[in-house]
Structure formats: structure tokens, C-alpha cells
Write a protein that holds these residues in place. Structure first.
Motif, PDB file in Angstrom:
ATOM      1  N   ASN A 270      20.794  33.565 -11.037  1.00 32.20           N
ATOM      2  CA  ASN A 270      19.581  32.522 -11.129  1.00 32.20           C
ATOM      3  C   ASN A 270      19.027  32.265  -9.374  1.00 32.20           C
ATOM      4  O   ASN A 270      18.811  31.303  -9.156  1.00 32.20           O
ATOM      5  CB  ASN A 270      19.792  31.409 -11.645  1.00 32.20           C
ATOM      6  CG  ASN A 270      19.905  31.651 -13.145  1.00 32.20           C
ATOM      7  OD1 ASN A 270      19.379  32.755 -13.674  1.00 32.20           O
ATOM      8  ND2 ASN A 270      20.716  30.985 -13.975  1.00 32.20           N
TER       9      ASN A 270
ATOM     10  N   ASN B 217      32.440  30.745 -26.345  1.00 30.74           N
ATOM     11  CA  ASN B 217      31.997  30.200 -25.299  1.00 30.74           C
ATOM     12  C   ASN B 217      30.513  30.684 -24.822  1.00 30.74           C
ATOM     13  O   ASN B 217      30.437  31.837 -25.102  1.00 30.74           O
ATOM     14  CB  ASN B 217      32.861  30.211 -24.153  1.00 30.74           C
ATOM     15  CG  ASN B 217      32.877  29.153 -23.179  1.00 30.74           C
ATOM     16  OD1 ASN B 217      31.880  28.820 -22.823  1.00 30.74           O
ATOM     17  ND2 ASN B 217      33.713  28.769 -22.494  1.00 30.74           N
ATOM     18  N   ASN B 218      29.754  30.001 -24.219  1.00 26.75           N
ATOM     19  CA  ASN B 218      28.669  30.455 -23.883  1.00 26.75           C
ATOM     20  C   ASN B 218      28.585  31.472 -23.115  1.00 26.75           C
ATOM     21  O   ASN B 218      27.483  32.580 -22.873  1.00 26.75           O
ATOM     22  CB  ASN B 218      27.605  29.327 -22.990  1.00 26.75           C
ATOM     23  CG  ASN B 218      27.021  28.163 -24.228  1.00 26.75           C
ATOM     24  OD1 ASN B 218      26.924  28.381 -25.293  1.00 26.75           O
ATOM     25  ND2 ASN B 218      26.681  27.204 -23.851  1.00 26.75           N
ATOM     26  N   PHE B 219      29.576  31.662 -22.093  1.00 30.87           N
ATOM     27  CA  PHE B 219      29.363  32.647 -21.079  1.00 30.87           C
ATOM     28  C   PHE B 219      30.155  34.165 -21.568  1.00 30.87           C
ATOM     29  O   PHE B 219      30.173  34.988 -20.621  1.00 30.87           O
ATOM     30  CB  PHE B 219      29.870  32.218 -19.703  1.00 30.87           C
ATOM     31  CG  PHE B 219      31.094  31.108 -19.736  1.00 30.87           C
ATOM     32  CD1 PHE B 219      30.542  29.967 -19.410  1.00 30.87           C
ATOM     33  CD2 PHE B 219      32.333  31.660 -19.751  1.00 30.87           C
ATOM     34  CE1 PHE B 219      31.706  29.050 -19.352  1.00 30.87           C
ATOM     35  CE2 PHE B 219      33.359  30.715 -19.875  1.00 30.87           C
ATOM     36  CZ  PHE B 219      32.864  29.241 -19.412  1.00 30.87           C
TER      37      PHE B 219
ATOM     38  N   SER C  21      29.149  37.326 -23.664  1.00 29.34           N
ATOM     39  CA  SER C  21      28.049  37.650 -24.324  1.00 29.34           C
ATOM     40  C   SER C  21      28.355  38.814 -25.370  1.00 29.34           C
ATOM     41  O   SER C  21      27.751  38.954 -26.641  1.00 29.34           O
ATOM     42  CB  SER C  21      26.922  38.428 -23.378  1.00 29.34           C
ATOM     43  OG  SER C  21      27.442  39.538 -22.713  1.00 29.34           O
TER      44      SER C  21
ATOM     45  N   ASN D 143      28.303  36.572 -19.745  1.00 25.55           N
ATOM     46  CA  ASN D 143      27.030  36.619 -19.386  1.00 25.55           C
ATOM     47  C   ASN D 143      27.105  35.750 -18.167  1.00 25.55           C
ATOM     48  O   ASN D 143      27.127  34.371 -18.067  1.00 25.55           O
ATOM     49  CB  ASN D 143      26.082  35.755 -20.521  1.00 25.55           C
ATOM     50  CG  ASN D 143      24.834  35.479 -20.187  1.00 25.55           C
ATOM     51  OD1 ASN D 143      24.181  35.587 -19.163  1.00 25.55           O
ATOM     52  ND2 ASN D 143      24.065  35.314 -21.494  1.00 25.55           N
TER      53      ASN D 143
ATOM     54  N   GLU E  25      24.927  34.780 -15.931  1.00 26.53           N
ATOM     55  CA  GLU E  25      23.831  33.619 -15.918  1.00 26.53           C
ATOM     56  C   GLU E  25      24.428  32.378 -16.590  1.00 26.53           C
ATOM     57  O   GLU E  25      23.619  31.352 -16.276  1.00 26.53           O
ATOM     58  CB  GLU E  25      22.518  34.182 -16.492  1.00 26.53           C
ATOM     59  CG  GLU E  25      21.972  35.703 -15.513  1.00 26.53           C
ATOM     60  CD  GLU E  25      20.803  35.871 -16.150  1.00 26.53           C
ATOM     61  OE1 GLU E  25      20.743  36.165 -17.430  1.00 26.53           O
ATOM     62  OE2 GLU E  25      19.693  36.093 -15.550  1.00 26.53           O
ATOM     63  N   LYS E  26      25.160  32.530 -17.368  1.00 25.69           N
ATOM     64  CA  LYS E  26      25.612  31.068 -18.039  1.00 25.69           C
ATOM     65  C   LYS E  26      27.060  30.618 -17.527  1.00 25.69           C
ATOM     66  O   LYS E  26      27.379  29.607 -18.081  1.00 25.69           O
ATOM     67  CB  LYS E  26      25.721  31.395 -19.569  1.00 25.69           C
ATOM     68  CG  LYS E  26      24.207  31.753 -20.132  1.00 25.69           C
ATOM     69  CD  LYS E  26      24.371  31.239 -21.484  1.00 25.69           C
ATOM     70  CE  LYS E  26      22.753  31.559 -22.161  1.00 25.69           C
ATOM     71  NZ  LYS E  26      22.688  31.373 -23.349  1.00 25.69           N
TER      72      LYS E  26
ATOM     73  N   THR F 136      25.966  26.255 -15.501  1.00 30.22           N
ATOM     74  CA  THR F 136      25.124  25.507 -16.111  1.00 30.22           C
ATOM     75  C   THR F 136      23.961  25.044 -15.113  1.00 30.22           C
ATOM     76  O   THR F 136      24.203  25.113 -14.047  1.00 30.22           O
ATOM     77  CB  THR F 136      25.903  24.164 -16.695  1.00 30.22           C
ATOM     78  OG1 THR F 136      26.048  23.247 -15.867  1.00 30.22           O
ATOM     79  CG2 THR F 136      27.148  24.308 -17.653  1.00 30.22           C
TER      80      THR F 136
ATOM     81  N   GLN G 220      24.032  24.186 -11.001  1.00 29.08           N
ATOM     82  CA  GLN G 220      23.052  24.867 -10.442  1.00 29.08           C
ATOM     83  C   GLN G 220      22.358  23.835  -9.532  1.00 29.08           C
ATOM     84  O   GLN G 220      22.168  23.943  -8.096  1.00 29.08           O
ATOM     85  CB  GLN G 220      22.134  25.940 -11.089  1.00 29.08           C
ATOM     86  CG  GLN G 220      22.643  27.045 -11.777  1.00 29.08           C
ATOM     87  CD  GLN G 220      21.738  27.844 -12.234  1.00 29.08           C
ATOM     88  OE1 GLN G 220      20.722  27.892 -11.995  1.00 29.08           O
ATOM     89  NE2 GLN G 220      22.108  28.303 -13.517  1.00 29.08           N
TER      90      GLN G 220
END
Length: 163
Positions: free
Chosen positions: A83, A118-120, A122, A136, A138-139, A142, A146
């Protein structure tokens, strides 16, 4: 049939992958002096100066809550852009750059309930006999992290320019 190119790296004897589009470089940890940043999450080891840019370093062992989270002299830093923020991910070593067919990649939602994964993470890729956990990137940070790190980087870059 399409494919995606990944940087494959090892962390605690498991292979992980990040899409090559997010990767800006690979460096040896021993080539840098790490400056600590107070009041940061424990998985942020500090910052480094990479060609005039201030880069926060994330210890993936701590981020993934591995039991042994010690960084080692022979670890590597994978520089990623998340990001519009350049970060360094501390890992054991980069293994390869590979192209993986879409048919060899399974989303984690098809494998696990979303409460477990886990969110990261993918997806999971199969390459030869190896299973590769696709992150992922981008994750990994958080939105709160950032927001925390962005002013620190800007302040340090301003100090570097003014001195």
C-alpha cells in the motif's frame, strides 16, 4: 491457462511465496544497522536506511507467532511495497523465483474455515512435491500499523535530508 510469478522463501523450514509484483529487492540482514523505534509492536524490529530510504523491518517469525522468533545474522530481508509503504520482511532465506499455474493454487477459503486461517495467508500452491503458503502481503500490515509506521518513516526521512 495463466500463471503467476512468486518469490519463494523459507521461514522455519516452511516455504512461503509472495507475488513478485510486490517485491522490490532482497538484501542480507548483516549488511545493515537496525535502529530501534520505541512504542512499536514487538514484531517491528526497527528501521534501516536503504539507499536513503527509511525501511521498517518486520520480523515474520514474531508476526506469525513462531516459538523461536530470534533474528539471525544470516537472515535475509525481502523488501516489499505494501500500500505504497516500503517494508522489509526478515526471513530465513529466499529460495527461488517460480511461475505457478493458476490450477496449482487453491484459495484457503476452500481448504479451511475463515476462522482458522490468518488474514495474511491467501492460498496454498503446489509446486513439484512442495506445498507453498502464499501470503497476501497487503494484509501483513493492518491499517492501524500502516498509520503508526507512516509518520515515523516520514520523520526519519526528513531528518536524513536535513542533516
Amino acid at each position: 491457462m495463466s500463471s503467476v510469478q512468486f518469490i519463494i522463501f523459507e521461514l522455519e523450514q516452511q516455504q512461503y511465496g509472495i507475488e513478485i509484483d510486490f517485491v522490490n529487492g532482497i538484501n542480507k540482514l548483516k549488511d545493515f544497522k537496525i535502529s530501534s523505534i520505541p512504542n512499536c509492536p514487538d514484531f517491528i524490529e526497527g528501521i534501516i536506511n536503504l539507499r536513503g530510504k527509511v525501511i521498517p523491518l518486520y520480523n515474520l517469525r514474531k508476526r506469525f507467532k513462531f516459538q523461536d522468533s530470534t533474528i539471525r545474522k544470516d537472515d535475509e530481508i525481502l523488501i516489499a511495497i505494501v500500500n505504497d509503504i516500503m517494508i522489509g520482511l526478515i526471513l530465513d532465506e529466499v529460495i527461488d523465483i517460480v511461475r505457478i499455474e493458476d490450477t496449482d493454487i487453491e484459495p484457503t477459503s476452500a481448504l479451511f474455515s475463515t476462522n482458522i486461517v490468518n488474514n495474511f495467508i491467501s492460498s496454498i500452491a503446489k509446486k513439484d512435491a512442495q506445498m507453498i503458503i502464499i501470503l497476501n502481503v497487503e494484509k501483513i500490515l493492518t491499517v492501524k500499523e500502516q498509520d503508526l509506521i507512516a509518520p515515523l518513516i516520514q520523520n526519519k526521512e526528513t531528518e536524513a535530508v536535513n542533516t
